[in-house]
Design a protein around this motif. Structure first.
Motif, short mmCIF file in Angstrom:
data_model
loop_
_atom_site.label_atom_id
_atom_site.label_comp_id
_atom_site.label_asym_id
_atom_site.label_seq_id
_atom_site.Cartn_x
_atom_site.Cartn_y
_atom_site.Cartn_z
N VAL A 178 -8.56 17.32 26.35
CA VAL A 178 -7.84 17.52 27.60
C VAL A 178 -6.50 16.82 27.52
O VAL A 178 -6.33 15.84 26.79
CB VAL A 178 -8.64 16.98 28.81
N GLN A 179 -5.53 17.34 28.22
CA GLN A 179 -4.21 16.73 28.29
C GLN A 179 -4.21 15.62 29.34
O GLN A 179 -4.67 15.82 30.45
CB GLN A 179 -3.15 17.78 28.64
N PRO A 180 -3.72 14.43 28.98
CA PRO A 180 -3.69 13.35 29.96
C PRO A 180 -2.63 13.60 31.03
O PRO A 180 -1.69 14.36 30.83
CB PRO A 180 -3.34 12.13 29.12
N ASN A 181 -2.80 12.95 32.14
CA ASN A 181 -1.82 13.02 33.21
C ASN A 181 -0.54 12.35 32.73
O ASN A 181 -0.55 11.18 32.37
CB ASN A 181 -2.38 12.31 34.45
N PRO A 182 0.59 13.06 32.71
CA PRO A 182 1.82 12.47 32.17
C PRO A 182 2.35 11.31 33.03
O PRO A 182 3.13 10.50 32.56
CB PRO A 182 2.81 13.63 32.15
N MET A 183 1.91 11.21 34.27
CA MET A 183 2.38 10.14 35.15
C MET A 183 1.49 8.90 35.08
O MET A 183 1.83 7.87 35.63
CB MET A 183 2.43 10.64 36.60
N SER A 184 0.36 8.98 34.41
CA SER A 184 -0.57 7.86 34.34
C SER A 184 -0.26 6.99 33.13
O SER A 184 -0.19 7.46 32.00
CB SER A 184 -2.00 8.38 34.25
N SER A 185 -0.08 5.68 33.38
CA SER A 185 0.16 4.76 32.27
C SER A 185 -1.14 4.33 31.61
O SER A 185 -1.14 3.70 30.56
CB SER A 185 0.92 3.53 32.76
N ASP A 191 7.55 0.43 12.75
CA ASP A 191 6.89 0.75 14.01
C ASP A 191 5.57 1.43 13.70
O ASP A 191 5.50 2.31 12.84
CB ASP A 191 7.73 1.70 14.86
N GLU A 192 4.54 1.01 14.39
CA GLU A 192 3.24 1.66 14.27
C GLU A 192 3.10 2.61 15.45
O GLU A 192 3.10 2.18 16.61
CB GLU A 192 2.13 0.62 14.29
N VAL A 193 3.02 3.90 15.16
CA VAL A 193 2.93 4.92 16.20
C VAL A 193 1.51 5.47 16.21
O VAL A 193 0.97 5.85 15.17
CB VAL A 193 3.94 6.06 15.95
N THR A 194 0.90 5.50 17.40
CA THR A 194 -0.46 6.02 17.55
C THR A 194 -0.43 7.19 18.52
O THR A 194 0.06 7.06 19.64
CB THR A 194 -1.41 4.93 18.10
N ASP A 195 -0.92 8.34 18.08
CA ASP A 195 -1.08 9.50 18.96
C ASP A 195 -2.52 9.49 19.48
O ASP A 195 -3.46 9.35 18.71
CB ASP A 195 -0.81 10.81 18.21
N TRP A 196 -2.66 9.65 20.78
CA TRP A 196 -3.96 9.57 21.42
C TRP A 196 -4.43 10.96 21.86
O TRP A 196 -3.63 11.76 22.32
CB TRP A 196 -3.90 8.67 22.65
N GLU A 197 -5.71 11.23 21.68
CA GLU A 197 -6.34 12.44 22.21
C GLU A 197 -7.45 12.01 23.15
O GLU A 197 -8.19 11.07 22.86
CB GLU A 197 -6.93 13.30 21.09
N TYR A 198 -7.55 12.72 24.26
CA TYR A 198 -8.58 12.41 25.24
C TYR A 198 -9.53 13.59 25.34
O TYR A 198 -9.13 14.75 25.22
CB TYR A 198 -7.93 12.11 26.60
#
Length: 133
Positions: free
Chosen positions: A53-60, A33-40
């Protein structure tokens, strides 16, 4: 491209054994599995100051982590050398059991090429170690 440092003299490690090899059963499969952690980031008014900033947890649209599965890229089988080759190995006290790997897909072929290079290096190191004695 990685340089292949193989002094064992073996250019290929692919075998055509015909009836001297019997596959006894399927041992399993491997994938990854290729896992990517994203930062915004939020850019300031000056365009240079960026804040995480922390992304909206409800936004896909802005996932915090994504995972992509490779599926089964390597299948592993158990087998045994039989016939003339198996008899020769047994007479020398060597093990006749083998593991066979089957690579499928583009990612698996890259993995197989890297594995061939690693085996060549390992055998070269063994040959160099034996010749130093």
């Amino acid at each position: 491209k990685v340089e292949n440092k193989d002094i064992s003299g073996c250019r290929a490690r692919r075998f055509i054994l015909g009836e001297d090899l019997i596959l006894s059963d399927f041992a399993g499969s491997l994938g990854f599995d290729e896992v990517t952690d994203w930062e915004y980031y939020y850019e300031g008014d000056d365009g240079e100051d960026r804040k995480v900033v922390q992304p909206n947890p409800m936004s896909s649209d802005q996932p915090k982590r994504t995972r992509q599965s490779s599926g089964s890229v390597v299948r592993i089988f158990r087998g045994e050398f039989v016939g003339r080759l198996g008899g020769t190995l047994g007479a020398r006290g060597l093990d006749r059991r083998v593991l066979i790997k089957e690579f499928s897909g583009k990612l698996a072929l890259d993995l197989a090429e890297a594995e061939l290079i690693s085996i060549g290096r390992l055998q070269s190191d063994i040959v160099e170690g034996v010749s130093d004695r």
